[in-house]
Design an enzyme around this catalytic site. Structure first.
Site, mmCIF file in Angstrom:
data_model
loop_
_atom_site.group_PDB
_atom_site.id
_atom_site.type_symbol
_atom_site.label_atom_id
_atom_site.label_comp_id
_atom_site.label_asym_id
_atom_site.label_seq_id
_atom_site.Cartn_x
_atom_site.Cartn_y
_atom_site.Cartn_z
ATOM 1 N N LYS A 118 4.442 -7.631 -3.567
ATOM 2 C CA LYS A 118 3.410 -6.608 -3.779
ATOM 3 C C LYS A 118 2.716 -6.767 -5.122
ATOM 4 O O LYS A 118 1.479 -6.746 -5.210
ATOM 5 C CB LYS A 118 4.024 -5.217 -3.651
ATOM 6 C CG LYS A 118 3.012 -4.079 -3.573
ATOM 7 C CD LYS A 118 2.562 -3.511 -4.907
ATOM 8 C CE LYS A 118 3.699 -2.926 -5.710
ATOM 9 N NZ LYS A 118 3.199 -2.195 -6.912
ATOM 10 N N ASP A 146 2.335 -1.675 -0.339
ATOM 11 C CA ASP A 146 3.319 -0.799 -0.953
ATOM 12 C C ASP A 146 3.663 0.309 0.040
ATOM 13 O O ASP A 146 3.328 0.217 1.223
ATOM 14 C CB ASP A 146 2.794 -0.237 -2.274
ATOM 15 C CG ASP A 146 1.660 0.753 -2.069
ATOM 16 O OD1 ASP A 146 1.099 0.794 -0.953
ATOM 17 O OD2 ASP A 146 1.339 1.501 -3.009
#
Length: 406
Positions: free
Chosen positions: A265, A284
């Site tokens: 991420k 996320d």
């Protein structure tokens, strides 16, 4: 600080449909912009302080320099304009570069709306969300701070980092404005312990070790070498991206994963907002919830956010939205933040009846208001950047625990 100089307000013709700074500067891309005055955003960039405000047709900007002799540095890709004094032309070109004003955002919104009914439904209240072209090092450190964090707290951490390690540029309304510290400024003894004292927690070690790697172990301009150098292409007949994205994006992503505190991420956030890879889709907790709620993830083999599911979500959005998938993703991300919940309020008129009880002589015994319908507000999530680690992998132990609960 001597010889502070402030320019006049200047303006660029930019509509709110092409750029909305109220959304773009608050949606979890950059964490240093401060609203110090009414409708005026302020941040230090490349050795000067920029102040921004906006009306329906123009972006207005003002520059504060620390001294007459201060040297201004620009990204290599910025080409100066011949129509302004040197410092003003440099600032205008820096601003155009930072705000990434080349892509036609209105056309992109139309393209994404034509292939995605969910985007079409949510986008009208979130026009003008652009992906910034931030300094790659700043983006890297900012998103290392995002682990298990929210936008307000990340901004506080980044502000502390600048106050203690970044160069002071000037004061605005008695508030010191510092630029972002370089890798070398953070690759010195004592940084980790000081950052822990400032509340960075385990992120302090990640930042100190990553600064050491970038400043002393990696080649000079290593981060810049990972940037997307291809000019923006708005032609309608572009080839679909291969699975996993383009070769340059995949290489940049893999290189970033070598750093401390960087998972998939964080690497995608840096690729998208610091290196110019518009196809990067950071997944996320927000984006995972969006994928489950609106795009039928969360079932079968993609029931939980494993590495394979993370990649599948990114590929799905790249195939759906194209080479600038990360831009479209950021519109939906902004639409899911509590910060902007007022835009998602469903206005419902409230029916009110007044009930009055009287005696025979006409005097009032009781008077009360009865509400028949109440205001309805759409669900909006808290502005958490990353509540958990980038990607979780369910272990046999966690699966057994779930079975026991059942």
């Amino acid at each position: 600080m001597a010889s502070i100089r402030v320019s006049e307000w200047r303006k660029l013709p930019v509509s709110l449909a092409e750029l909305c700074i109220e959304t773009t500067l608050r949606c979890g891309q950059s964490f240093r912009w401060k609203k110090l005055r009414d409708n005026e955003w302020t941040c230090a960039l490349q050795g000067r302080i920029l102040s921004l405000k906006q009306d329906s047709t123009h972006l207005h900007y003002k520059t504060t320099w620390p001294s007459l002799s201060h040297a201004l540095a620009l990204p290599p890709s910025v080409k100066p304009s011949p129509e302004l004094p040197v410092e003003d032309e440099q600032t205008e070109d820096l601003l155009k570069h930072y705000l990434n004003l080349s892509p036609d955002l209105t056309a992109l919104y139309e393209q994404w709306s034509s292939v995605d009914s969910n985007f079409k439904k949510r986008a009208p209240k979130f026009t003008g969300v652009r992906i910034l072209k931030q300094d790659a090092w700043e983006a890297l450190v900012g998103f290392i701070c995002s682990s298990n964090n929210n936008i307000v707290r990340i901004s506080q951490m980044v502000n502390n980092l600048c106050l203690h390690y970044g160069p002071l540029i000037a004061h605005i309304d008695d508030q010191p404005i510092h630029d972002f510290p370089s890798p070398a400024a953070l690759a010195v003894p004592g940084v980790e312990s000081r950052l822990r004292e400032l509340g960075f927690g385990y992120r302090a070690g990640y930042i100190a070790k990553t600064a050491m790697m970038v400043a002393k172990e990696k080649p000079e301009d290593w981060l810049e070498s990972l940037c997307n150098t291809e000019p923006y292409d708005d032609s309608p007949d572009q080839k679909p991206l291969p699975e996993g994205g383009s070769e340059g994006y995949r290489r940049a992503h893999e290189e970033l994963l070598q750093l401390q505190g960087v998972g998939p991420k964080v690497a995608d956030c840096v690729c998208l907002m610091g290196l110019g890879w518009g196809e990067a889709v950071p997944v996320d907790t927000h984006v995972w919830q969006i994928a489950q709620r609106d795009y039928k993830f969360g079932k079968g083999k993609h029931k939980s956010l494993t590495k394979a599911t993370y990649d599948a979500v990114g590929d799905h959005f790249r195939q759906l939205w194209g080479k600038e998938a990360g831009w479209a993703h950021s519109v939906l991300f902004a639409a899911d933040l509590k910060t902007f919940s007022e835009r998602l309020t469903t206005k419902v008129e409230v029916d009110v009846d007044q009930v009055i009880t009287k005696k025979e002589d006409g005097s009032v015994v009781e008077s009360k208001v009865v509400v028949k319908r109440e205001l309805v507000i759409d669900d909006v999530k808290d502005e958490v950047i990353n509540e958990k680690e980038d990607v979780k992998v369910e272990t046999l132990r966690s699966k057994r625990a779930k079975r026991r609960k059942l």
